[in-house]
Design an enzyme around this catalytic site. Structure first.
Site, PDB file in Angstrom:
ATOM      1  CG  ASP A  89      -8.623 -39.201 -19.655  1.00 41.05           C
ATOM      2  OD1 ASP A  89      -9.112 -39.341 -20.664  1.00 41.05           O
ATOM      3  OD2 ASP A  89      -8.559 -39.650 -18.528  1.00 41.05           O
ATOM      4  CG  ASP A 140     -14.739 -40.947 -19.220  1.00 37.61           C
ATOM      5  OD1 ASP A 140     -15.885 -40.592 -18.682  1.00 37.61           O
ATOM      6  OD2 ASP A 140     -14.763 -40.968 -20.386  1.00 37.61           O
TER       7      ASP A 140
END
Length: 226
Positions: free
Chosen positions: A12, A14
């Site tokens: 991932d 953010d």
């Protein structure tokens, strides 16, 4: 002899690799003030990891302004976040070291994010696009996290079985997506607490102490099980 797992590591973006949730919060707070209101901490936390549509639904509901156009708000926030990404983006502690070690070992990698392509391209100036074999953004899928589609799409593009992959996530929405895709998940919660449990979910306080040796042994390469 088959090398130890994982078949791939799916990151991932953010809040996991980069300290960008803080910057999203700045932009959303500024938009709320432009609208004459104030974004509550409760609403901001609820937005983390969600889709653009859900983010702006929560914002407008929080401000008591459901008539607001989410598309114009999204454009304003995207422009502001791009400015912040270009000037203030930083790595999360331990993230660059883990990514470097995984790449050096020749393990395939993917970036799997709910952020749109234009902002991801800005973030990749910091992250370096050569660190990823595949990049899956919000613009590349028909269903976003917590749906498993983003992680299934990344695994398919890499040509690996998702059950042989380790996903690294920070939000409950992203964790749900990766687990639903069949991945083993290392969760490094930042802003939002993670309460989910399971055999394939491993909680860590951050990435400083997570290394390739941590990932190996969590899953066997898919090829070894076939």
């Amino acid at each position: 002899m088959t090398s130890p797992g994982p078949s791939a590591v799916l990151f991932d973006m953010d809040g996991t690799l980069i300290d960008s949730e803080r910057l999203w919060g700045i932009a959303l707070g500024e938009l709320a003030r432009r609208y004459g209101g104030r974004l509550s901490d409760r609403a901001r936390l609820a937005m983390i990891g969600t889709s653009e549509a859900e983010t702006f639904r929560l914002l407008h509901e929080d401000l008591g302004q459901p008539w607001r156009d989410p598309r114009s708000g999204a454009r304003w926030v995207a422009t502001r976040v791009a400015e912040l990404f270009a000037n203030e983006l930083t790595w999360q502690p331990g993230a660059r070291e883990l990514l470097t070690e995984v790449r050096a070992a020749g393990v395939p990698t993917a970036l799997v994010t709910s952020t749109g392509r234009s902002l991801v391209d800005v973030a990749l100036r910091t992250l370096d696009p050569t660190n990823f074999d595949v990049v899956v953004t919000a613009d590349d899928v028909t269903a976003r996290k917590p749906d498993p589609t983003p992680y299934l799409t990344a695994a398919a593009a890499l040509g690996v079985d998702p059950t042989g992959c380790v996903a690294i996530e920070d939000s409950p929405v992203g964790i749900a997506s990766a687990l639903a895709a069949g991945c083993t998940v290392i969760a490094v919660p930042q802003e939002v607490a993670v309460t989910a449990t399971g055999e394939r979910l491993h909680l860590h306080d951050g990435l400083v102490d997570v290394r390739l040796a941590t990932l190996r042994g969590l899953v066997a390469p898919a090829a070894a099980r076939q």
